[in-house]
Design an enzyme around this catalytic site. Sequence first.
Site, PDB file in Angstrom:
ATOM      1  N   GLU A 245       0.880  -1.176   0.000  1.00  0.00           N
ATOM      2  CA  GLU A 245       0.000   0.000   0.000  1.00  0.00           C
ATOM      3  C   GLU A 245       0.908   1.214   0.000  1.00  0.00           C
ATOM      4  OE1 GLU A 245      -3.344  -0.040  -0.055  1.00  0.00           O
ATOM      5  OE2 GLU A 245      -3.352  -2.224  -0.121  1.00  0.00           O
ATOM      6  N   CYS A 279      -2.374   9.182   2.758  1.00  0.00           N
ATOM      7  CA  CYS A 279      -2.021   8.570   1.466  1.00  0.00           C
ATOM      8  C   CYS A 279      -3.058   8.857   0.403  1.00  0.00           C
ATOM      9  CB  CYS A 279      -1.847   7.072   1.626  1.00  0.00           C
ATOM     10  SG  CYS A 279      -3.318   6.263   2.270  1.00  0.00           S
TER      11      CYS A 279
HETATM   12  P1  NAD Z   1       8.554   4.686   4.422  1.00  0.00           P
HETATM   13  O1  NAD Z   1       8.485   3.909   3.161  1.00  0.00           O
HETATM   14  O2  NAD Z   1       9.683   5.587   4.640  1.00  0.00           O
HETATM   15  O3  NAD Z   1       8.518   3.692   5.691  1.00  0.00           O
HETATM   16  C1  NAD Z   1       7.496   2.749   5.856  1.00  0.00           C
HETATM   17  C2  NAD Z   1       8.012   1.641   6.767  1.00  0.00           C
HETATM   18  O4  NAD Z   1       9.002   0.889   6.083  1.00  0.00           O
HETATM   19  C3  NAD Z   1       8.659   2.136   8.055  1.00  0.00           C
HETATM   20  O5  NAD Z   1       8.276   1.292   9.108  1.00  0.00           O
HETATM   21  C4  NAD Z   1      10.142   1.981   7.745  1.00  0.00           C
HETATM   22  O6  NAD Z   1      10.953   1.833   8.888  1.00  0.00           O
HETATM   23  C5  NAD Z   1      10.134   0.708   6.925  1.00  0.00           C
HETATM   24  N1  NAD Z   1      11.314   0.495   6.078  1.00  0.00           N
HETATM   25  C6  NAD Z   1      12.153   1.415   5.554  1.00  0.00           C
HETATM   26  N2  NAD Z   1      13.109   0.802   4.814  1.00  0.00           N
HETATM   27  C7  NAD Z   1      12.849  -0.532   4.863  1.00  0.00           C
HETATM   28  C8  NAD Z   1      13.468  -1.685   4.294  1.00  0.00           C
HETATM   29  N3  NAD Z   1      14.553  -1.597   3.520  1.00  0.00           N
HETATM   30  N4  NAD Z   1      12.934  -2.900   4.537  1.00  0.00           N
HETATM   31  C9  NAD Z   1      11.811  -3.012   5.308  1.00  0.00           C
HETATM   32  N5  NAD Z   1      11.204  -1.968   5.896  1.00  0.00           N
HETATM   33  C10 NAD Z   1      11.710  -0.724   5.663  1.00  0.00           C
HETATM   34  O7  NAD Z   1       7.152   5.463   4.509  1.00  0.00           O
HETATM   35  P2  NAD Z   1       6.750   6.603   5.537  1.00  0.00           P
HETATM   36  O8  NAD Z   1       7.502   7.828   5.156  1.00  0.00           O
HETATM   37  O9  NAD Z   1       6.811   6.069   6.927  1.00  0.00           O
HETATM   38  O10 NAD Z   1       5.196   6.796   5.201  1.00  0.00           O
HETATM   39  C11 NAD Z   1       4.685   7.714   4.302  1.00  0.00           C
HETATM   40  C12 NAD Z   1       4.360   7.033   2.981  1.00  0.00           C
HETATM   41  O11 NAD Z   1       3.406   5.989   3.203  1.00  0.00           O
HETATM   42  C13 NAD Z   1       3.692   7.977   2.001  1.00  0.00           C
HETATM   43  O12 NAD Z   1       4.242   7.768   0.715  1.00  0.00           O
HETATM   44  C14 NAD Z   1       2.237   7.533   2.011  1.00  0.00           C
HETATM   45  O13 NAD Z   1       1.524   7.830   0.853  1.00  0.00           O
HETATM   46  C15 NAD Z   1       2.372   6.064   2.237  1.00  0.00           C
HETATM   47  N6  NAD Z   1       1.122   5.507   2.769  1.00  0.00           N
HETATM   48  C16 NAD Z   1       0.354   4.703   1.963  1.00  0.00           C
HETATM   49  C17 NAD Z   1      -0.865   4.215   2.434  1.00  0.00           C
HETATM   50  C18 NAD Z   1      -1.748   3.339   1.579  1.00  0.00           C
HETATM   51  O14 NAD Z   1      -2.629   2.683   2.127  1.00  0.00           O
HETATM   52  N7  NAD Z   1      -1.563   3.297   0.278  1.00  0.00           N
HETATM   53  C19 NAD Z   1      -1.288   4.545   3.725  1.00  0.00           C
HETATM   54  C20 NAD Z   1      -0.492   5.377   4.493  1.00  0.00           C
HETATM   55  C21 NAD Z   1       0.727   5.844   4.010  1.00  0.00           C
END
Ligand code: NAD
Length: 501
Positions: A245, A279
């Site tokens: 997502e 999001c």
């Molecule tokens: P992010 O991708 O930076 O982090 C998300 C998660 O992934 C965190 O827990 C992070 O620690 C983890 N992570 C980072 N690198 C990783 C790796 N190499 N392996 C495994 N896990 C790893 O996202 P963010 O900045 O926390 O959140 C904001 C983003 O999330 C925005 O782009 C937003 O649109 C999206 N989002 C999407 C939805 C949806 O349902 N489509 C909902 C909410 C947020």
Amino acid sequence: MGFLRPLSPDDQGRRRFQVLSPVDQTDTGSFTCASPADVDAAMARARAVQPAWAQTPIKDRAALMQNALKLLIERQEDYLKILISDTGRTEMETRFMEILATCDVMNFYGRRAHKILKDDRPGLHLLRTKRASIAYRPMGVVAVISPWNGPFILSINPTIQAVLAGNAVLIKPSEVTPWSASLVQTLFEDAGFPKGLVQVLLGDGATGKALIDALPDKLSFTGSVDTGRTVGRSCGEKLIPCTLELGGKDAMIICADAPMERAIGGAVFGSLMNAGQYCSGTERIYVVREVAETFIQGVVEKVAAIQLGRDIGPFIFEPQLDLVEKQVNDAVAAGARVLTGGKRAGSFFQPTVLVDVTHQMDVMTEETFGPILPILIVEDEEEAIRMANDCRFGLGAAIWTQDKAKGERMGRRLNAGSVIINDAAVAYGALEVPFGGRKESGVGSVNGANGLRNFCHAQPILTERLGPKEERVWYPFTPEKVDGIKQAVAWIWGTPIRWLM
Ligand code: NAD
């Protein structure tokens, strides 16, 4: 870095971070990142408890979910304080986006899981001597990796569904908002779920990577497109099923026959909710020229009346504020005009209306995740649809028109995961329907009956009812049997008998 300060590692070399509240930068505590060994130990605990949980009748699992719901309602004021200190968002948003939404998910799936997950028994059209049943069996251990913009609901929603489906869950929440997700583990434990069934592993991206390396049976990931690609690659290599997502750039189309007052309120709410850190929030608006002046004037009045702190919160994660500021400044440098807002205000960004934007500006093409309303005037609905679709994201979209049939027809032409007519930002809360992105906004979906079933392996069991000595396609392959197949093709699919199949 922002609201997260690296500390020196502990004596086992594990990374440590101090967390500062976005509300007032006060120290809310520090945490040690779970190491690969910690993750493996959690996985072992989860694997030890999950088989007995899978044998627990769904009604008993659901009864525990009702306990969790009661406990959440009892504890909501305490939880609220932690959720607000972690994110800085308003009380109103915290209550409806985190607490109310979680109550609904617990009750909705708790009351329906036994129906959604009961065996299917489809009749077989061709293999008529056999009986089929499809059992929805738990995957095993599900990993949930969640972001900072909805730290409680985005951790607990997949967890509730996975647990009701008979799985154990390991949650790796965002390092930016660790305390909100930590509540999930204690809530499940205190509600009476087996210890070890739901565990939270605090840590950064490296901890997330270690979780995938520990080979969960499924990954439910919510986060950015870039991280989604990385974890998707890793799951691909390991053949771990995953839902991704990811980010969005949701378009809103204002038709000439839009219910104007409601459209103005919806556009402002859809863009500013959670300070734009949503999001599926509205990220770009296309308004038909005929009504552009009225719409823009109404939006500017409403946005100018928004109060920082009362209506919208500060940024949850400081680097996002830099990105938003850059997109606005770049747009202005390229000719956009700010009608209200436009500036950083401490850890807030003023709600901002931008006009004279172009289809090429980052503010119209890249995820902003901030309280910005870029408005582009189009000649007609066709131009709006074309521009809305010309985007690498495809999470959600909204259309405003009094002709709802036309709105639905337009919606079917938008390459978006979900479409809302005459409202904004409600798709994730409609639990009966799937929520997921197209294009770079994700792979797979959550919610709906299939969302719950996706935490299971759908296992067909085919049973022969009549048991003749042999089947017509078994060895030896004689000329008569070959002829029998030829005749079957001719008689069944070459004649009207096929309409009975
Ligand atoms: P992010 O991708 O930076 O982090 C998300 C998660 O992934 C965190 O827990 C992070 O620690 C983890 N992570 C980072 N690198 C990783 C790796 N190499 N392996 C495994 N896990 C790893 O996202 P963010 O900045 O926390 O959140 C904001 C983003 O999330 C925005 O782009 C937003 O649109 C999206 N989002 C999407 C939805 C949806 O349902 N489509 C909902 C909410 C947020």
